[in-house]
Enzyme design. Structure first.
Site, short mmCIF file in Angstrom:
data_model
loop_
_atom_site.label_atom_id
_atom_site.label_comp_id
_atom_site.label_asym_id
_atom_site.label_seq_id
_atom_site.Cartn_x
_atom_site.Cartn_y
_atom_site.Cartn_z
CE LYS A 45 -102.66 -32.29 32.95
NZ LYS A 45 -102.08 -33.45 32.26
NE ARG A 139 -102.33 -40.37 29.12
CZ ARG A 139 -102.00 -39.39 29.96
NH1 ARG A 139 -102.47 -39.40 31.20
NH2 ARG A 139 -101.19 -38.42 29.59
CE1 TYR A 272 -126.72 -33.63 57.66
CE2 TYR A 272 -124.60 -32.96 56.74
CZ TYR A 272 -125.99 -32.83 56.81
OH TYR A 272 -126.61 -31.88 56.04
CG MET A 321 -122.24 -30.01 49.17
SD MET A 321 -123.78 -30.09 48.27
CE MET A 321 -124.11 -31.83 48.24
C1 PLP Z 1 -100.80 -33.37 32.55
C2 PLP Z 1 -99.76 -33.60 31.52
C3 PLP Z 1 -98.51 -32.96 31.63
C4 PLP Z 1 -98.10 -32.17 32.85
O1 PLP Z 1 -97.70 -33.09 33.85
P1 PLP Z 1 -97.01 -32.65 35.23
O2 PLP Z 1 -96.52 -33.93 35.76
O3 PLP Z 1 -98.07 -32.04 36.08
O4 PLP Z 1 -95.93 -31.69 34.89
C5 PLP Z 1 -97.64 -33.10 30.57
N1 PLP Z 1 -97.96 -33.86 29.48
C6 PLP Z 1 -99.13 -34.51 29.37
C7 PLP Z 1 -99.41 -35.31 28.15
C8 PLP Z 1 -100.06 -34.42 30.39
O5 PLP Z 1 -101.22 -35.09 30.29
#
Ligand code: PLP
Length: 380
Positions: A45, A139, A272, A321
């Site tokens: 991700k 969550r 700046y 930037m």
């Molecule tokens: C991001 C995430 C992971 C990976 O987590 P790390 O600590 O980076 O290994 C695993 N499970 C869920 C649900 C996540 O959101």
């Protein structure tokens, strides 16, 4: 036109080098820790924590890894459009208008809770899912105490249930209260699974470990380990890295071009807001990287450093930037076109994502995942 096979450091203004061997090494190290029957499901991700999701996933596919997790449908689509094969689990919310994309790109959706499952079921076509069970993070996930709701999800005809998972939220320390909490999450998760089995539901793949879970609690088992940060050879903080017995190697370096040099006379300012004032004659270098590339602006004015020719050069003035200024008074022979290391090694010096995290009061995950789209990325 740039030649795609030539190394990016020949031409780019600012870029990310990915160390293929380090990635292979981390995969092997983590695989040694996997419980019996457990497979790696890399978390790619947020553009693989800034590394480049397609480059990383393609390399992992080559190593035989066939399961990935992403946060969003569009992240999953990007992988499919670039030929990534295997299971791709979307960990986050997908809007009902995007349900057709799950089918079209063969993505597996997380079931967030019973109401979400019912909406997904109404879509009317068989969708592959993993059910999230909330065991204390509060969550996503149907609360584990609602076993009847979880059974209802199992009875929905249009969900093809291939997995069930939970997420640990205190697995990164060995404080007694965190240990107790983690073991209780695991107990609740496996108890949910046994109750489902008792009621005759076919139990799919189960998983609960992320990076810290695998490192600290590999005995908790599971069919997948959803590994993000550790795969990239980094832990969230420097302190964690020091007490971790795994030898992980950082995969990513961030580099930028020196574009111009200036000599300031005593009393002249730079950048700046006149924030840097030379207290003696000062040589400065301009670098072609800035906060839009993900370099935290809070590293301005002497908080952060870069490396040039194996020496630390303090960041001076306010980071812009697209550019920033560093003091190179003590580094001889710096020329336009030279390379500055923002994260990585130069000579005997190195700067880690954890160093930047400490200087900006965050964790390395945030530093890495915010590295900008504009940086060119290449495996070397
Ligand atoms: C991001 C995430 C992971 C990976 O987590 P790390 O600590 O980076 O290994 C695993 N499970 C869920 C649900 C996540 O959101």
């Amino acid at each position: 036109m740039p030649n795609k096979t030539e190394p990016i450091f020949c031409r780019s203004r600012a870029w990310i080098e990915l160390d293929r061997e380090a990635l292979h090494h981390n995969v092997e190290e983590l695989q040694k820790l996997l419980p019996n029957g457990c497979e790696l499901m890399p978390a790619v991700k947020a553009n693989a924590y800034g590394h480049g999701a397609v480059l990383i996933s393609r390399e992992l596919n080559r190593l035989g890894i066939k399961a990935f997790c992403v946060a969003t449908v569009s992240e999953g689509i990007e992988l499919r459009e670039n030929g990534i094969v295997g299971e791709i689990l979307v960990l986050g919310y997908t809007h009902p208008m995007q349900f057709p994309l799950l089918k079209r790109y063969d993505l597996t959706q997380t079931v967030i809770d019973l109401p979400y499952a019912e909406i997904l079921n109404k879509y009317g076509q068989k969708v592959k899912v993993h059910i999230a069970v909330d065991t204390g993070m509060h969550r996503l996930g149907e609360p584990c105490k609602n076993i009847e709701n979880i059974c209802k999800i199992f009875r929905l005809p249009n969900l093809k249930i291939e997995g069930i998972y939970t997420h640990l939220c205190a697995d990164d320390t060995d404080l007694p209260k965190d240990r107790t909490f983690t073991l209780e999450q695991s107990r609740a998760f496996y108890s949910t699974i046994s109750q489902l089995k008792e009621r005759g539901f076919e139990c799919p793949k189960a998983h609960l470990l992320a990076s810290y879970g695998l490192i600290n609690y590999s005995e908790l088992g599971g069919d997948y380990a959803r590994i993000g940060i550790a795969l990239y050879g980094v832990l969230s903080t420097e302190a964690d890295r020091k007490c971790c017995s795994l030898s992980l190697r950082p995969v990513l370096s961030v580099k930028a071009r020196v574009t111009a040099l200036k000599t300031l006379q005593k009393g002249e300012t730079a950048g700046y807001g006149l924030q840097f004032v030379a207290d003696c004659d000062t040589k400065i270098a301009v670098l072609a990287i800035g906060y839009a590339d993900g370099i935290p602006r809070s590293l301005s004015c002497g908080i952060g450093n870069v490396l040039i020719k194996g020496s630390k050069a303090p960041i001076i003035g306010r980071i812009c930037m697209d550019q920033m200024l560093v003091d190179i008074s003590h580094i001889p022979n710096v020329k336009s076109g030279d390379i500055a290391v923002i994260i990585g090694q130069s000579g005997d010096e190195k700067i880690t994502a954890c160093d930047l995290a400490e200087q900006t009061v965050t964790i390395s995950n945030e530093i890495l995942s915010r590295l900008g789209e504009r940086l060119e990325r290449q495996l070397i």
